[in-house]
Design a protein around this motif. Sequence first.
Motif, PDB file in Angstrom:
ATOM      1  N   LYS A  10       7.594 -49.375 -14.956  1.00 39.23           N
ATOM      2  CA  LYS A  10       6.632 -50.511 -14.692  1.00 39.23           C
ATOM      3  C   LYS A  10       5.986 -51.252 -15.746  1.00 39.23           C
ATOM      4  CE  LYS A  10       5.610 -47.717 -10.253  1.00 39.23           C
ATOM      5  NZ  LYS A  10       4.485 -47.230  -9.530  1.00 39.23           N
ATOM      6  N   ALA A  11       6.777 -51.844 -16.447  1.00 37.29           N
ATOM      7  CA  ALA A  11       6.669 -52.776 -17.598  1.00 37.29           C
ATOM      8  C   ALA A  11       5.760 -52.196 -18.659  1.00 37.29           C
ATOM      9  CB  ALA A  11       5.762 -54.238 -16.936  1.00 37.29           C
ATOM     10  N   ARG A  12       5.892 -50.999 -19.005  1.00 34.70           N
ATOM     11  CA  ARG A  12       5.252 -49.929 -20.089  1.00 34.70           C
ATOM     12  C   ARG A  12       6.301 -49.655 -20.961  1.00 34.70           C
ATOM     13  NH1 ARG A  12       1.906 -50.917 -15.777  1.00 34.70           N
ATOM     14  NH2 ARG A  12      -0.016 -51.077 -16.078  1.00 34.70           N
ATOM     15  N   PRO A  13       5.979 -49.416 -22.038  1.00 30.75           N
ATOM     16  CA  PRO A  13       6.787 -49.112 -23.092  1.00 30.75           C
ATOM     17  C   PRO A  13       7.400 -47.634 -22.913  1.00 30.75           C
ATOM     18  CG  PRO A  13       4.725 -49.128 -24.190  1.00 30.75           C
ATOM     19  CD  PRO A  13       4.596 -49.809 -22.915  1.00 30.75           C
ATOM     20  N   MET A  14       6.482 -46.895 -22.317  1.00 34.50           N
ATOM     21  CA  MET A  14       6.840 -45.401 -22.274  1.00 34.50           C
ATOM     22  C   MET A  14       5.852 -44.812 -21.185  1.00 34.50           C
ATOM     23  SD  MET A  14       4.847 -43.618 -25.586  1.00 34.50           S
ATOM     24  CE  MET A  14       5.757 -44.563 -26.737  1.00 34.50           C
ATOM     25  N   ILE A  15       6.187 -43.366 -20.776  1.00 34.76           N
ATOM     26  CA  ILE A  15       5.480 -42.825 -19.887  1.00 34.76           C
ATOM     27  C   ILE A  15       5.537 -41.307 -20.620  1.00 34.76           C
ATOM     28  CG2 ILE A  15       5.496 -43.843 -17.901  1.00 34.76           C
ATOM     29  CD1 ILE A  15       7.489 -42.272 -16.699  1.00 34.76           C
ATOM     30  N   GLY A  16       4.558 -40.379 -20.242  1.00 34.45           N
ATOM     31  CA  GLY A  16       4.705 -39.025 -20.856  1.00 34.45           C
ATOM     32  C   GLY A  16       4.531 -38.237 -19.711  1.00 34.45           C
ATOM     33  N   LEU A  17       5.183 -36.710 -19.847  1.00 41.19           N
ATOM     34  CA  LEU A  17       4.988 -35.812 -19.113  1.00 41.19           C
ATOM     35  C   LEU A  17       4.783 -34.569 -19.854  1.00 41.19           C
ATOM     36  CD1 LEU A  17       8.011 -36.607 -16.827  1.00 41.19           C
ATOM     37  CD2 LEU A  17       5.609 -37.148 -16.176  1.00 41.19           C
ATOM     38  N   GLU A  18       4.432 -33.535 -18.952  1.00 39.44           N
ATOM     39  CA  GLU A  18       4.181 -32.167 -19.826  1.00 39.44           C
ATOM     40  C   GLU A  18       4.624 -31.104 -18.845  1.00 39.44           C
ATOM     41  OE1 GLU A  18       0.083 -31.286 -21.020  1.00 39.44           O
ATOM     42  OE2 GLU A  18      -0.710 -32.703 -19.406  1.00 39.44           O
ATOM     43  N   ASP A  19       5.137 -30.153 -19.319  1.00 37.63           N
ATOM     44  CA  ASP A  19       5.384 -29.134 -18.412  1.00 37.63           C
ATOM     45  C   ASP A  19       5.683 -27.903 -19.286  1.00 37.63           C
ATOM     46  OD1 ASP A  19       6.381 -28.174 -15.919  1.00 37.63           O
ATOM     47  OD2 ASP A  19       7.417 -29.669 -15.418  1.00 37.63           O
ATOM     48  N   GLU A  20       5.961 -26.851 -18.359  1.00 35.83           N
ATOM     49  CA  GLU A  20       6.177 -25.315 -18.994  1.00 35.83           C
ATOM     50  C   GLU A  20       7.544 -24.989 -18.387  1.00 35.83           C
ATOM     51  OE1 GLU A  20       3.893 -24.317 -21.388  1.00 35.83           O
ATOM     52  OE2 GLU A  20       2.962 -26.181 -20.973  1.00 35.83           O
ATOM     53  N   TYR A  21       8.418 -24.273 -19.270  1.00 36.28           N
ATOM     54  CA  TYR A  21       9.727 -23.698 -18.900  1.00 36.28           C
ATOM     55  C   TYR A  21       9.830 -22.328 -19.131  1.00 36.28           C
ATOM     56  CZ  TYR A  21      10.627 -28.483 -17.316  1.00 36.28           C
ATOM     57  OH  TYR A  21      10.536 -29.889 -16.972  1.00 36.28           O
ATOM     58  N   PRO A  22      10.247 -21.413 -18.218  1.00 40.08           N
ATOM     59  CA  PRO A  22      10.465 -20.074 -18.698  1.00 40.08           C
ATOM     60  C   PRO A  22      11.760 -19.719 -19.665  1.00 40.08           C
ATOM     61  CG  PRO A  22      11.276 -20.356 -16.585  1.00 40.08           C
ATOM     62  CD  PRO A  22      10.888 -21.689 -16.761  1.00 40.08           C
ATOM     63  N   ALA A  23      11.766 -18.750 -20.074  1.00 41.59           N
ATOM     64  CA  ALA A  23      13.050 -18.119 -20.979  1.00 41.59           C
ATOM     65  C   ALA A  23      14.070 -18.277 -20.110  1.00 41.59           C
ATOM     66  CB  ALA A  23      12.727 -16.945 -21.651  1.00 41.59           C
ATOM     67  N   GLY A  24      15.136 -18.748 -20.786  1.00 40.84           N
ATOM     68  CA  GLY A  24      16.485 -18.658 -19.967  1.00 40.84           C
ATOM     69  C   GLY A  24      16.815 -19.847 -19.104  1.00 40.84           C
ATOM     70  N   PHE A  25      15.632 -20.793 -18.982  1.00 42.40           N
ATOM     71  CA  PHE A  25      15.836 -22.388 -18.133  1.00 42.40           C
ATOM     72  C   PHE A  25      16.890 -23.085 -18.712  1.00 42.40           C
ATOM     73  CE2 PHE A  25      14.856 -26.631 -17.218  1.00 42.40           C
ATOM     74  CZ  PHE A  25      14.718 -26.699 -16.025  1.00 42.40           C
ATOM     75  N   VAL A  26      17.810 -23.607 -17.685  1.00 42.62           N
ATOM     76  CA  VAL A  26      18.843 -24.471 -18.220  1.00 42.62           C
ATOM     77  C   VAL A  26      18.735 -25.696 -17.097  1.00 42.62           C
ATOM     78  CG1 VAL A  26      21.214 -24.887 -18.405  1.00 42.62           C
ATOM     79  CG2 VAL A  26      20.376 -22.655 -19.054  1.00 42.62           C
ATOM     80  N   ASP A  27      18.683 -26.937 -17.875  1.00 44.84           N
ATOM     81  CA  ASP A  27      18.832 -28.228 -17.072  1.00 44.84           C
ATOM     82  C   ASP A  27      19.966 -28.581 -17.239  1.00 44.84           C
ATOM     83  OD1 ASP A  27      17.985 -30.185 -15.511  1.00 44.84           O
ATOM     84  OD2 ASP A  27      17.230 -31.246 -17.121  1.00 44.84           O
ATOM     85  N   PRO A  28      20.988 -28.466 -16.207  1.00 46.74           N
ATOM     86  CA  PRO A  28      22.346 -28.733 -16.489  1.00 46.74           C
ATOM     87  C   PRO A  28      22.728 -30.269 -16.845  1.00 46.74           C
ATOM     88  CG  PRO A  28      21.931 -27.634 -14.221  1.00 46.74           C
ATOM     89  CD  PRO A  28      20.652 -28.218 -15.055  1.00 46.74           C
ATOM     90  N   ARG A  29      23.809 -30.575 -17.183  1.00 38.92           N
ATOM     91  CA  ARG A  29      24.321 -31.658 -17.785  1.00 38.92           C
ATOM     92  C   ARG A  29      24.079 -32.986 -17.093  1.00 38.92           C
ATOM     93  NH1 ARG A  29      28.766 -33.336 -21.367  1.00 38.92           N
ATOM     94  NH2 ARG A  29      29.835 -35.217 -20.783  1.00 38.92           N
ATOM     95  N   HIS A  30      23.348 -33.898 -17.451  1.00 36.16           N
ATOM     96  CA  HIS A  30      22.766 -35.007 -16.804  1.00 36.16           C
ATOM     97  C   HIS A  30      22.535 -36.221 -17.903  1.00 36.16           C
ATOM     98  CE1 HIS A  30      19.252 -32.757 -18.268  1.00 36.16           C
ATOM     99  NE2 HIS A  30      18.561 -34.189 -18.118  1.00 36.16           N
TER     100      HIS A  30
END
Length: 252
Positions: A10-30
Amino acid sequence: MKHSQDYPLKARPMIGLEDEYPAGFVDPRHCHEHAQFLYASSGVMSVVTPHTSFVIPPQRAVWLPAGMMHEVSCRGAVSLRTLYIDPAHDTDPGSCRVLEVSDFLKALVLEVVKFPTEYDLEGREGRIAWLLLDEIRQMPNAPYHVPMPSDPRLVRVCQAIIANPADQRDIDAWSVLIGMSRRTFTRAFKQELGMGFALWRQQVRLMEAVSLLAAGRSITSVALDVGYESPSAFTAMFHRAFGEPPSVYVVR
């Protein structure tokens, strides 16, 4: 893991997110429509692209250009801070890199991830966002990556070594496994990866060592787990590669 298409800039240079992930978490190819700055304030991530494998210890970050296919996995529990950035601000399009994160840059990232999606671009929040982009451009690259081949036979070898850096099989054994002569294997490996097999495997071992040290493992156990015969040999090689002893990376 949330993806950038869910959060239009929305016409901004960036947005930021924060999150916590457990050991072994995998975000598949994307991939993402925006450039991405991944920063783990704690924990160790692995990021694999078609051409490179990265290990990102705490207090480092990885820059992924828009459209870059990648897979993210968490070695342990990870506190992740992500910036999605307008590709127009990518000074080196198409290039992935691991960056050092200064205390100042860390403070800016932790501030920006708290901004609302439609923050005031003309006010304090907008000025911080632009300053953060300037600081990212100033950060030096960090040596936590190895190139990956395109030849499927060599990919098989490299993936096996990344999965088990302590594997002691030599070129002859790997050549037989994938149906190559030793000469062809050696030539193809250097041609594709720009270095010999022994040096590439050494870099994989050192990257894995950084990951294990950051997870709280002792220097002795790490040395043996990544394939060194003694802690002293491991420490000497680590110091030559990174310019500092492995004790710097040990979590106390």
